[in-house]
Design a protein around this motif. Structure first.
Motif, PDB file in Angstrom:
ATOM      1  N   UNK A  31       0.807  -1.218   0.000  1.00  0.00           N
ATOM      2  CA  UNK A  31       0.000   0.000   0.000  1.00  0.00           C
ATOM      3  C   UNK A  31       0.850   1.283   0.000  1.00  0.00           C
ATOM      4  N   UNK A  32       1.787   1.339  -0.901  1.00  0.00           N
ATOM      5  CA  UNK A  32       2.750   2.447  -0.922  1.00  0.00           C
ATOM      6  C   UNK A  32       2.218   3.645  -1.716  1.00  0.00           C
ATOM      7  N   UNK A  33       2.247   4.826  -1.097  1.00  0.00           N
ATOM      8  CA  UNK A  33       1.887   6.066  -1.791  1.00  0.00           C
ATOM      9  C   UNK A  33       3.025   7.066  -1.627  1.00  0.00           C
ATOM     10  N   UNK A  34       3.458   7.640  -2.737  1.00  0.00           N
ATOM     11  CA  UNK A  34       4.611   8.555  -2.735  1.00  0.00           C
ATOM     12  C   UNK A  34       4.481   9.575  -3.847  1.00  0.00           C
ATOM     13  N   UNK A  35       5.161  10.680  -3.675  1.00  0.00           N
ATOM     14  CA  UNK A  35       5.185  11.722  -4.695  1.00  0.00           C
ATOM     15  C   UNK A  35       6.637  12.161  -4.892  1.00  0.00           C
ATOM     16  N   UNK A  36       7.099  12.176  -6.142  1.00  0.00           N
ATOM     17  CA  UNK A  36       8.444  12.693  -6.427  1.00  0.00           C
ATOM     18  C   UNK A  36       8.285  13.893  -7.359  1.00  0.00           C
ATOM     19  N   UNK A  37       8.872  15.012  -6.945  1.00  0.00           N
ATOM     20  CA  UNK A  37       8.739  16.250  -7.726  1.00  0.00           C
ATOM     21  C   UNK A  37       9.971  16.475  -8.613  1.00  0.00           C
ATOM     22  N   UNK A  38       9.780  17.256  -9.649  1.00  0.00           N
ATOM     23  CA  UNK A  38      10.862  17.564 -10.590  1.00  0.00           C
ATOM     24  C   UNK A  38      12.045  18.182  -9.858  1.00  0.00           C
ATOM     25  N   UNK A  39      13.250  17.726 -10.213  1.00  0.00           N
ATOM     26  CA  UNK A  39      14.467  18.292  -9.655  1.00  0.00           C
ATOM     27  C   UNK A  39      14.913  17.687  -8.330  1.00  0.00           C
ATOM     28  N   UNK A  40      14.086  16.793  -7.764  1.00  0.00           N
ATOM     29  CA  UNK A  40      14.491  16.173  -6.498  1.00  0.00           C
ATOM     30  C   UNK A  40      15.487  15.045  -6.745  1.00  0.00           C
ATOM     31  N   UNK A  41      16.344  14.810  -5.742  1.00  0.00           N
ATOM     32  CA  UNK A  41      17.124  13.574  -5.723  1.00  0.00           C
ATOM     33  C   UNK A  41      16.464  12.788  -4.603  1.00  0.00           C
ATOM     34  N   UNK A  42      15.646  11.828  -5.005  1.00  0.00           N
ATOM     35  CA  UNK A  42      14.769  11.151  -4.053  1.00  0.00           C
ATOM     36  C   UNK A  42      15.343   9.787  -3.678  1.00  0.00           C
ATOM     37  N   UNK A  43      15.610   9.600  -2.400  1.00  0.00           N
ATOM     38  CA  UNK A  43      16.180   8.338  -1.934  1.00  0.00           C
ATOM     39  C   UNK A  43      15.113   7.406  -1.384  1.00  0.00           C
ATOM     40  N   UNK A  44      15.183   6.139  -1.767  1.00  0.00           N
ATOM     41  CA  UNK A  44      14.330   5.129  -1.134  1.00  0.00           C
ATOM     42  C   UNK A  44      15.236   4.326  -0.231  1.00  0.00           C
ATOM     43  N   UNK A  45      15.067   4.535   1.068  1.00  0.00           N
ATOM     44  CA  UNK A  45      15.975   3.967   2.048  1.00  0.00           C
ATOM     45  C   UNK A  45      15.297   2.806   2.765  1.00  0.00           C
ATOM     46  N   UNK A  46      16.040   1.736   2.929  1.00  0.00           N
ATOM     47  CA  UNK A  46      15.485   0.603   3.673  1.00  0.00           C
ATOM     48  C   UNK A  46      16.464  -0.543   3.655  1.00  0.00           C
ATOM     49  N   UNK A  47      16.356  -1.437   4.653  1.00  0.00           N
ATOM     50  CA  UNK A  47      17.248  -2.596   4.673  1.00  0.00           C
ATOM     51  C   UNK A  47      16.953  -3.517   3.497  1.00  0.00           C
ATOM     52  N   UNK A  48      17.822  -4.493   3.251  1.00  0.00           N
ATOM     53  CA  UNK A  48      17.561  -5.463   2.190  1.00  0.00           C
ATOM     54  C   UNK A  48      16.242  -6.170   2.509  1.00  0.00           C
ATOM     55  N   UNK A  49      15.433  -6.367   1.472  1.00  0.00           N
ATOM     56  CA  UNK A  49      14.155  -7.038   1.695  1.00  0.00           C
ATOM     57  C   UNK A  49      13.048  -6.090   2.131  1.00  0.00           C
ATOM     58  N   UNK A  50      13.303  -4.768   2.010  1.00  0.00           N
ATOM     59  CA  UNK A  50      12.266  -3.823   2.447  1.00  0.00           C
ATOM     60  C   UNK A  50      11.324  -3.445   1.300  1.00  0.00           C
ATOM     61  N   UNK A  51      11.622  -3.928   0.088  1.00  0.00           N
ATOM     62  CA  UNK A  51      10.718  -3.680  -1.039  1.00  0.00           C
ATOM     63  C   UNK A  51      11.176  -2.599  -2.003  1.00  0.00           C
ATOM     64  N   UNK A  52      12.409  -2.105  -1.826  1.00  0.00           N
ATOM     65  CA  UNK A  52      12.894  -1.024  -2.691  1.00  0.00           C
ATOM     66  C   UNK A  52      13.022  -1.491  -4.143  1.00  0.00           C
ATOM     67  N   UNK A  53      13.713  -2.617  -4.343  1.00  0.00           N
ATOM     68  CA  UNK A  53      13.963  -3.108  -5.708  1.00  0.00           C
ATOM     69  C   UNK A  53      12.653  -3.520  -6.385  1.00  0.00           C
ATOM     70  N   UNK A  54      11.744  -4.115  -5.606  1.00  0.00           N
ATOM     71  CA  UNK A  54      10.432  -4.501  -6.156  1.00  0.00           C
ATOM     72  C   UNK A  54       9.683  -3.256  -6.632  1.00  0.00           C
TER      73      UNK A  54
END
Length: 305
Positions: A31-54
């Motif tokens: 149930x992930x909701x996120x917004x990335x705006x133009x010009x941002x360097x947006x990091x997705x931080x989390x341990x391995x297995x937290x769903x970043x790569x998925x």
């Protein structure tokens, strides 16, 4: 009004709504909701297995979501829309016996983008001098920089990087981080996944923290160091109020339900206060830390706590 709406859409590069991915009984992204705006360097931080790569896989159309949706530049993702996105997800396929230049020529052909872009991207990633050397002679850091060059071949609006410094030595890490800053300074929006808080703090403007597929925090990076600890103290001592005020780490105190709330100055912790009270002959009957700094919270999440 339509112009204002259009501008609003333009500034939103990526909008994710209730994105979910289930593999059997495992909810990799929940149930992930996120917004990335133009010009941002947006990091997705989390341990391995937290769903970043998925999550990145779904955004790039490599993995189908179980539920939820997302838009790029206010549009439903199509092959055409995805052409505006460059990504370094897995280790890209380069031929070991071909030069960096030749590998990029092949990639340009596959991506149907002009070969004229090659010198520019090679210069940007500082491989122009080594362009005629065989790929197999490149260091790991150079290979990663060539992968980024390849992702930039079609001059995308957005660059996606999955764990860009993984496996690199300190010098290679520093080079990639500088390169990310340089690309961002050229006006590109960057989304990167990392399990290193340090990396996110050094290169990102905004970030989200994922834990077991669930979003636990989102905000600007410069908020991380802020927020001091508050320690709740109770002790049977007449002059507790004065003693607490005399402690060097006290920034302010307030009284609540028979115990004192002590806001700590940066760098001071409950153990320092406890030691101070003990030295003054006061034994605290109750002493707990109420609020941790964000940094501490994240480090616990990253450690899988």
């Amino acid at each position: 009004n339509t112009i204002a709406n259009k501008e609003k859409l333009l500034e939103s590069v990526l909008s994710i709504k209730n994105l979910t991915k289930q593999f059997g009984r495992i909810k990799a992204v929940n149930n992930l909701s996120l917004e990335v705006k133009a010009g941002q360097v947006f990091g997705m931080l989390g341990p391995n297995g937290s769903g970043k790569t998925t999550t990145l896989g779904m955004l790039m159309g490599v993995i189908n979501p179980t539920a939820g949706d997302f838009t790029w530049f206010g549009e439903v993702p199509t092959h055409q829309v995805r052409k505006k996105i460059g990504a370094v997800l897995e280790h890209p396929i380069f031929y070991p016996y071909l030069s960096g230049q030749k590998n990029l020529e092949l990639n340009a052909m596959i991506k149907q983008c002009p070969v004229e872009n090659i010198p520019r991207v090679l210069q940007l990633v500082e491989l122009y001098e080594r362009k005629d050397d065989k790929y197999r002679t490149y260091s790991l850091g150079m290979k990663q920089r060539l992968a980024i060059a390849s992702a930039l071949l079609n001059d995308p609006t957005v660059l996606i990087l999955d764990e860009p410094t993984n496996g690199l030595d300190p010098m290679g890490i520093a080079e990639i981080r500088e390169l990310i800053k340089k690309i961002a300074a050229n006006g590109k929006t960057i989304i990167l996944a990392s399990h290193l808080l340090d990396e996110v703090q050094k290169v990102c403007t905004h970030f989200a923290v994922l834990k077991k597929g669930t979003l636990v925090h989102v905000g600007p990076v410069d908020e991380v160091g802020k927020g001091e600890e508050t320690v709740e103290v109770a002790a049977s001592a007449e002059n507790l109020n004065e003693v607490l005020l005399a402690f060097a780490g006290t920034s302010s105190i307030s009284r609540e339900n028979g115990s004192f709330q002590v806001a700590m100055r940066e760098g001071f912790h409950s153990k320092d206060l406890n030691k101070f009270l003990f030295e003054k002959g006061i034994v605290a009957s109750h002493l707990t830390t109420k609020k941790k700094t964000l940094e501490k919270q994240f480090l616990e999440i990253l450690a899988g706590a």
